[in-house]
Each structure stands twice: as C-alpha cells, then as structure tokens.
Design an enzyme around this catalytic site. Structure first.
Site, short mmCIF file in Angstrom:
data_model
loop_
_atom_site.label_atom_id
_atom_site.label_comp_id
_atom_site.label_asym_id
_atom_site.label_seq_id
_atom_site.Cartn_x
_atom_site.Cartn_y
_atom_site.Cartn_z
CE LYS A 264 123.31 24.17 61.51
NZ LYS A 264 123.22 23.46 62.75
NE ARG A 265 132.17 23.71 60.83
CZ ARG A 265 132.37 22.40 60.85
NH1 ARG A 265 133.31 21.85 60.15
NH2 ARG A 265 131.59 21.63 61.58
#
Ligand code: GLU
Length: 298
Positions: A264-265
């Site tokens: 996600k990051r």
C-alpha cells in the site's frame, strides 16, 4: 477408485484485510488464493481486521467489499468486524495475565532504542534482532509491584508484554504444519517479549487474529510468506489458550515492476485503479496469476 471426499470435514479459509488502504493486485491474489484453497464444498470467510481505529477507515472497508465482489468472490455472512469484539480479546489477554505471563512495559520506542544502542558498549548484552527489529531488552520485566502500581495509577501509558521464556516453558515444544515443509518447529522466541496489548488498544493483531481464526473455525490459514514468522507466535497463543491449531499455507508475495514487493505504502496499482483504467475482472485475475507464476519460475 476415486477417493470419497464426502466424509472429510470441509476446509474453512479466510481473507482478513485491514481497511487501511485500497486493495492492490497482491491483495487480490491473496483473496483468490484463500477462496481457492477452500475448495469445492469448503467455506470462505471474510474478516475485517479493523482494531487499529487510528488507521482504519469506512471508505476502505466499503472498497474491500466492492473490489472483492468485482473479482467474483463470494464469502459467508455475517462478516466479522474485529472492532466490535474488543472486549472478547481483552478477556483473552486477561487470561494470560491471570496466569502470570504478562507484564506492563512503560518504555517508549525511544527508550527502547536508547537501551538497545547503549548495550553496544557491552557486546554480551547486545539485543538479538528479531523479525520486527531488536528484541525488547527487558527493561520493565523486573519492576516491583509497587513501582508498577504507582506508574499505572499515575496514568502512565503502557503495553502488556508476554514473558516469552515462561510462556514457552508452560507449553513445552510446539510445531505447526504448513506448506510443503511438513511439521515446522515453533520458534516464538525469535520475537522476544512480544506486545499483546496497549493501553490504547486492548489487543494487538496477534491476539485478535489467533483468537478469531479459532473462534470462526478456520481450518486452513492462508496468507503471504511475509507473515511466516508471526505464525510462531500464533501457535504459542493457541497452546496457551488451549484452542485449535489450523494448518497454514503461505503464498509468495507479488513483485511490482520495480522488483519490490507490492505494498500500500509504495502505491502499488489498486484494484479500483485497474478497474477504472478499463481492465476486466478476468484480466485482473489473469494479471495476478501471471505475476505469481512469474515468481514461481524464478
Ligand atoms: N490484517 C492482516 C493483514 O492485512 C491479516 C494477516 C493475516 O492474514 O493473518 O496483513
């Protein structure tokens, strides 16, 4: 003669995302893997792991339902939301406290870093490195009861840590069965005195996840291979609580074009971005599978 599977107990698997971002291709693969592992006649559950109230958001949860349905997945209802069961997890943690296996730790992250760095001068005191970084050096392990009470009464924030050596002594040697490696020796000591609760959160992921897998009758836990280490802690908790142990299967993590694992990051392409770019369900599923097959070939 074909095997008669009618009397085998149904396999129950689950996909357990945290609603802290939009699902990406790696999540799609993980969810499809879990649903597929349930097999015909098996049960596939969806669990929303939203105990982290600070990071979980309703819009991400909504998107999880929408994206999984778009991928053609069907799960059993009702869906369990961990945020609605905090009192249950707190009771499970209390059980361990009652057995004398927990202690309050008042150290901040900075305290721990300082302590670990300070140990450099005495090499025999160096904190071993665990999967989450240097192991907790045990600063608060032997505080007196009076000192603990005083700090707690003064409102000091604290975490509850597991006395790992005592916990292991209480259960004796453990194994879990996973992947194609057969019985794996459980080595929860790699985490040291792991945190199981915080003042602001009555249970951490290890507690809520392990508790729910048993409560929901999950017989096969499937998840990414980055979570292999936590399985050692989960196996220990099962033994301490005397709850069933599922089987485990870990899948490879999909890699992005930059060669790094999708996350996600790092803004991996989300399912919704792929969908908005005009990809069909079949194309996204094929992309997930072909990325996974590329890994197998390596
Ligand atoms: N909520 C966890 C995650 O999203 C689930 C891990 C698990 O499957 O046990 O990473």
């Amino acid at each position: 003669m074909p095997a008669d599977h009618r009397h085998l107990p149904a396999v129950t698997t689950r996909f357990a995302p945290s609603p802290t971002g939009f699902l990406h291709l790696g999540h799609a693969y993980s969810a499809l893997f879990a649903a597929d592992a349930a097999g015909p006649g098996g049960r596939f559950l969806l669990r929303i792991e939203d105990i982290d109230g600070g990071r979980s958001r309703p819009e991400f949860e909504h998107a999880i339902f929408e994206d999984l349905a778009w991928l053609g997945l069907a799960w059993e209802t009702p869906v369990r939301h961990q945020s609605k069961h905090l009192a249950e997890y707190a009771r499970a943690v209390e059980g361990l406290a009652g057995a004398g296996l927990l202690y309050p730790c008042f150290c901040t992250r900075a305290d721990i870093q300082r302590e670990v760095a300070g140990a450099d001068s005495a090499p025999h005191l160096l904190s071993p490195i665990g999967p989450d970084g240097p192991l907790y050096p045990g600063t608060c392990r032997n505080l007196s009861q009076t000192d603990r009470r005083r700090r707690i009464d003064a409102g000091a924030p604290y975490a509850l840590r597991l006395r790992m050596d005592d916990a292991i002594a209480a259960t004796g040697p453990l194994t879990w069965s996973g992947d194609d490696r057969g019985e794996v020796k459980a080595t929860p000591e790699i985490f040291g005195d792991v945190v199981l609760a915080r003042k602001s959160m009555p249970a951490t992921y290890h507690v809520a996840c392990t508790w729910d897998d048993a409560l929901q009758g999950v017989t096969l836990v499937t998840r990414g291979e980055d979570l292999i280490p936590v399985t050692h802690i989960h196996r220990l908790l099962q033994a301490l609580w005397k709850i069933p142990t599922p089987r485990y299967r870990h899948h490879r993590l999909l890699i992005g074009a930059d060669g790094k694992k999708l996350s996600k990051r790092d803004r991996a392409p989300t399912i919704r971005a792929l969908r908005e770019a005009g990809k069909t369900t079949a194309e996204v599923i094929a992309q997930a599978h072909s990325s996974a097959m590329a890994l197998e070939a390596n």
